[in-house]
Design an enzyme around this catalytic site. Sequence first.
Site, PDB file in Angstrom:
ATOM      1  N   HIS A 242      10.578   1.638   0.714  1.00 58.24           N
ATOM      2  CA  HIS A 242      11.130   0.863   1.983  1.00 58.24           C
ATOM      3  C   HIS A 242      11.165  -0.503   1.725  1.00 58.24           C
ATOM      4  CE1 HIS A 242      10.551   4.714   3.303  1.00 58.24           C
ATOM      5  NE2 HIS A 242      10.032   4.706   4.316  1.00 58.24           N
ATOM      6  N   GLU A 243       9.964  -1.113   1.453  1.00 59.77           N
ATOM      7  CA  GLU A 243       9.617  -2.492   1.096  1.00 59.77           C
ATOM      8  C   GLU A 243      10.882  -3.152   0.216  1.00 59.77           C
ATOM      9  OE1 GLU A 243       5.565  -0.869   2.091  1.00 59.77           O
ATOM     10  OE2 GLU A 243       7.408  -0.292   1.015  1.00 59.77           O
TER      11      GLU A 243
ATOM     12  N   ASP B  40      14.515   8.995   2.472  1.00 62.92           N
ATOM     13  CA  ASP B  40      13.862   8.170   3.473  1.00 62.92           C
ATOM     14  C   ASP B  40      14.966   7.872   4.524  1.00 62.92           C
ATOM     15  OD1 ASP B  40      11.313   8.224   2.602  1.00 62.92           O
ATOM     16  OD2 ASP B  40      11.837   6.547   0.914  1.00 62.92           O
TER      17      ASP B  40
ATOM     18  N   VAL C 187       0.779  -1.422   0.129  1.00 65.11           N
ATOM     19  CA  VAL C 187       0.098   0.158  -0.096  1.00 65.11           C
ATOM     20  C   VAL C 187       0.725   1.263  -0.002  1.00 65.11           C
ATOM     21  CG1 VAL C 187      -1.957   1.277   1.216  1.00 65.11           C
ATOM     22  CG2 VAL C 187      -1.735  -1.158   1.233  1.00 65.11           C
TER      23      VAL C 187
ATOM     24  N   CYS D 231      12.438   8.188  -2.056  1.00 62.72           N
ATOM     25  CA  CYS D 231      11.119   7.726  -2.657  1.00 62.72           C
ATOM     26  C   CYS D 231      11.205   7.451  -4.039  1.00 62.72           C
ATOM     27  CB  CYS D 231      10.061   8.850  -2.128  1.00 62.72           C
ATOM     28  SG  CYS D 231       8.346   8.592  -3.069  1.00 62.72           S
TER      29      CYS D 231
END
Length: 281
Positions: free
Chosen positions: A227-228, A195, A81, A188
Amino acid sequence: MNLPEHSQLGKASPYVDQYDAGLLFPIPRAPKRAEIGIGGTPLFFGADLWTAFELSWLNPRGKPQVALAHITVPCESSHLVESKSFKLYLNSFNNTRFASADEVRQRIRADISAAAWQGGPVRSQVGVNLVLPELFDREPIHELDGLNLDRLDVECTRYQPAPELLSAAFAEQPVSEVLVSNLLKSNCLVTGQPDWGSVQIRYSGPQIDQAGLLQYIVSFRNHNEFHEQCVERIFMDLWTRCKPAQLTVYARYTRRGGLDISPFRTSHPGPMPLPVRTARQ
């Protein structure tokens, strides 16, 4: 198919303060996984561990309520998400009346589950735990455990992921180690905004060269990826280059927009990390 550039990232967004699950923007995991050699079922387990610090709604009498939310999105879900859409979705609770905190928890769980699986079979549920104000004081702050790589005085010249920096002592006896660094930074995927994160690497197998590992972590500094996706790239590079028998990669990123994301990937089944945030989070 939802693509990152089609999301609300980097765009002016209306403030919706009435509940709207349609604000959630799922992005398929498969394309980015294909880039790192995952064509089918990943060889890792884990989850994306979210903390929402700005959750609020109205009770039946219109009085505002607040809570923290710990949300666990299983990594085997077909979609992640996008974080700005997650924030916009949570903002839509602000002027919406709910009968109870448990109704809020169940609504978040149902909506995030639907987004993460996008109509496909739900093989594992999203977890949601609300922390109410009377329990705020029990929320711990603790740094990641392990030997800190940042003590090493290394020269860093690479600022895009450089897996060739990784090596291990294959001719020596295997070891079990936990290594950490606070120097993880990426950007990002869409906006290029920074980040900031800390990463913990727990493994058993040939001893990983620590200087090369630190240089490798630093090499993400100018890399644009969610991030993931960064954590999965780190996991696969270590798995491929250093050939551990067991491997866990856990990153805690600082919050943006009232949300932090802590991806956790491991080669073997086991308990999830406790929801303990670092000082920077």
